[in-house]
Design an enzyme around this catalytic site. Structure first.
Site, PDB file in Angstrom:
ATOM      1  N   SER A 251      25.424  57.856  61.932  1.00 57.60           N
ATOM      2  CA  SER A 251      26.176  58.813  62.735  1.00 57.60           C
ATOM      3  C   SER A 251      27.679  58.651  62.506  1.00 57.60           C
ATOM      4  CB  SER A 251      25.862  58.547  64.207  1.00 57.60           C
ATOM      5  OG  SER A 251      26.803  59.174  65.035  1.00 57.60           O
TER       6      SER A 251
ATOM      7  N   TYR B  29      24.710  52.825  72.105  1.00 53.68           N
ATOM      8  CA  TYR B  29      23.951  53.633  71.136  1.00 53.68           C
ATOM      9  C   TYR B  29      24.703  53.667  69.798  1.00 53.68           C
ATOM     10  CZ  TYR B  29      23.405  57.807  68.385  1.00 53.68           C
ATOM     11  OH  TYR B  29      23.312  58.659  67.309  1.00 53.68           O
TER      12      TYR B  29
ATOM     13  N   LYS C  82      24.095  51.945  65.677  1.00 56.65           N
ATOM     14  CA  LYS C  82      24.218  52.582  64.355  1.00 56.65           C
ATOM     15  C   LYS C  82      25.133  51.735  63.462  1.00 56.65           C
ATOM     16  CE  LYS C  82      21.627  56.170  65.082  1.00 56.65           C
ATOM     17  NZ  LYS C  82      20.295  56.215  64.462  1.00 56.65           N
TER      18      LYS C  82
HETATM   19  N1  UFG Z   1      30.647  68.719  75.850  1.00 50.92           N
HETATM   20  C1  UFG Z   1      30.975  69.397  77.007  1.00 50.92           C
HETATM   21  N2  UFG Z   1      30.007  69.561  77.942  1.00 50.92           N
HETATM   22  C2  UFG Z   1      28.742  69.077  77.798  1.00 50.92           C
HETATM   23  C3  UFG Z   1      28.417  68.386  76.608  1.00 50.92           C
HETATM   24  C4  UFG Z   1      29.400  68.211  75.659  1.00 50.92           C
HETATM   25  O1  UFG Z   1      32.106  69.844  77.177  1.00 50.92           O
HETATM   26  O2  UFG Z   1      27.922  69.260  78.697  1.00 50.92           O
HETATM   27  C5  UFG Z   1      31.673  68.539  74.816  1.00 50.92           C
HETATM   28  C6  UFG Z   1      32.017  67.090  74.603  1.00 50.92           C
HETATM   29  O3  UFG Z   1      33.039  66.692  75.462  1.00 50.92           O
HETATM   30  C7  UFG Z   1      32.441  67.095  73.143  1.00 50.92           C
HETATM   31  C8  UFG Z   1      31.635  68.231  72.519  1.00 50.92           C
HETATM   32  O4  UFG Z   1      31.158  69.005  73.595  1.00 50.92           O
HETATM   33  O5  UFG Z   1      33.779  67.429  73.052  1.00 50.92           O
HETATM   34  C9  UFG Z   1      30.458  67.734  71.725  1.00 50.92           C
HETATM   35  O6  UFG Z   1      29.691  66.856  72.544  1.00 50.92           O
HETATM   36  P1  UFG Z   1      28.221  66.394  72.163  1.00 50.92           P
HETATM   37  O7  UFG Z   1      27.744  65.522  73.264  1.00 50.92           O
HETATM   38  O8  UFG Z   1      27.388  67.557  71.786  1.00 50.92           O
HETATM   39  O9  UFG Z   1      28.453  65.575  70.831  1.00 50.92           O
HETATM   40  P2  UFG Z   1      29.341  64.254  70.590  1.00 50.92           P
HETATM   41  O10 UFG Z   1      30.328  64.629  69.551  1.00 50.92           O
HETATM   42  O11 UFG Z   1      29.841  63.663  71.826  1.00 50.92           O
HETATM   43  O12 UFG Z   1      28.219  63.270  70.056  1.00 50.92           O
HETATM   44  C10 UFG Z   1      27.526  63.564  68.884  1.00 50.92           C
HETATM   45  C11 UFG Z   1      26.112  62.997  68.956  1.00 50.92           C
HETATM   46  C12 UFG Z   1      26.126  61.501  69.021  1.00 50.92           C
HETATM   47  C13 UFG Z   1      26.952  60.936  67.935  1.00 50.92           C
HETATM   48  C14 UFG Z   1      28.296  61.584  67.878  1.00 50.92           C
HETATM   49  C15 UFG Z   1      29.016  61.189  66.659  1.00 50.92           C
HETATM   50  O13 UFG Z   1      25.460  63.475  70.086  1.00 50.92           O
HETATM   51  O14 UFG Z   1      24.806  61.054  68.862  1.00 50.92           O
HETATM   52  O15 UFG Z   1      28.193  63.000  67.829  1.00 50.92           O
HETATM   53  O16 UFG Z   1      30.323  61.478  66.766  1.00 50.92           O
HETATM   54  F1  UFG Z   1      27.093  59.624  68.106  1.00 50.92           F
END
Ligand code: UFG
Length: 340
Positions: free
Chosen positions: A127, A152, A156
């Protein structure tokens, strides 16, 4: 003779899409999955898409003797693609031992049993979280890694360190670690896709579940980041594009084309989109208004994360093809289908 590939976590989100691509590319697939975050019905859906039913073994990889037993009946496995892991960031913060135990013991067991059998081709599901909050963008594989915020994410990073040590100790191993950016979307058939347990952590399933009426409203975690509209930027990639990259990586291994025995590739599109852009694109695609509100930042979120995926293009001959609209349309089609 088809080459036989072991896919751990093959009933899961990225695993199932990869199994479809493997079958379409004439590989024989054996799936190991404990069904802790997936459903056995996925096997039937894979069969419906491809016309081929993969072999399925229900097994917890932490039980090494069970894994050994499965491999006894599958002596001709040529490579392993290892997806099986817990992946909920928030849960991992609350239950770190569960994550270290599951994700690391499973990895060690599958590596141990494969080495015992002389199967040395291994592809790991990593990741972009290993880059932490990157100092430079777009992120290349040479960007330094940082300790991820969540247990988590740390599993990785630790897994990659284990794999690197293994590649040094066992020169005959061929290992590829694929660092995913933000996988979204679903198979065009609408038969397989992302089905998170409980309340989704990730943006895309939260959006589609809100639109379908399962959630009241989407919380947008902060609009005061140093980005164009204040919301964080990510590199969203279609899960089918991601699945195709695994097939390319596998062929590279089987054809003995690796430059070194431990290789790392970023899998992203190279394009960054903000949370608000994703919401707007969803509204365009679905022709609906999404109920959302801006709330406080979420712990551990970084402002911007997007890939330089040139290395994968050069070495794997792979490039993501779908644009954001296509990804979101496929996620939306899946969500509607799964709820009817
Ligand atoms: N977000 C919201 N509301 C939500 C969910 C997410 O505003 O309900 C925003 C988050 O703040 C972030 C963006 O949407 O800015 C993306 O969030 P995600 O949770 O979809 O993805 P992340 O980038 O946080 O995490 C993803 C994967 C992880 C991995 C990571 C690597 O889910 O498994 O990318 O950077 F580790």
């Amino acid at each position: 003779m088809k080459n036989k590939v072991l896919v751990t976590g093959g009933c899961g989100y990225i695993g199932s899409h990869t199994v479809v691509e493997l079958i379409d590319n004439n590989f024989e697939v054996v799936i190991i999955d404990d069904l802790s975050n997936s459903n056995k019905k996925t096997i039937d859906n894979i069969e419906q898409i491809t016309g081929v039913k993969p072999t399925f073994c229900e097994c917890d990889l932490k039980d090494i003797n069970h894994v050994r037993n499965i491999l006894k009946y599958n002596k001709d496995i040529k490579a392993t693609i290892h997806f099986a892991a817990y992946k909920a960031v928030g849960e991992s913060v609350e239950k770190p031992l569960l994550y270290y135990q599951n994700n690391l013991i499973s990895l060690i067991n599958i590596l141990t049993t494969q080495l015992e059998r002389g199967n040395t081709n291994f592809i790991f599901s990593s990741s972009a979280t290993v880059y932490g909050n990157p100092k430079t963008l777009p992120i290349t594989e040479n960007n330094e890694t940082q300790r991820p915020f969540s247990p988590y994410g740390n599993t990785k990073k630790m897994a990659e360190e284990i794999l690197e040590d293994l590649s040094k100790a066992h020169k005959k191993t061929n290992i590829i670690s694929l660092r995913y950016f933000n996988p979204i979307g679903a198979h065009q058939s609408g038969l397989i896709g992302e089905l998170p347990n409980g309340i989704p952590n990730n943006l895309m399933p939260y959006i589609t579940q809100t639109a379908v009426g399962l959630r009241d409203k989407l919380s947008v975690y902060g609009n005061d980041y140093p980005t164009k509209d204040g919301t964080p930027i990510r590199d969203y990639i279609h899960v089918v594009d991601l699945a195709k990259a695994h097939v390319k990586a596998l062929k590279r291994q089987l054809d003995n084309e690796q430059d070194k025995n431990f290789e790392i590739f970023n899998l992203g599109t190279g394009n960054g989109y903000s949370v608000m852009e994703v919401i707007k694109t969803f509204e365009e695609v679905s022709k609906m208004k999404l109920n959302f509100e801006i709330v406080q930042r979420r712990d551990g979120d970084v402002p911007k994360l997007f890939a330089n995926a040139n290395l994968a293009e050069e070495k794997l001959n792979w490039k993501a093809e779908s644009d954001l609209k296509e990804m979101i349309a496929s996620a939306w089609k899946w969500e509607q289908k799964v709820r009817t």
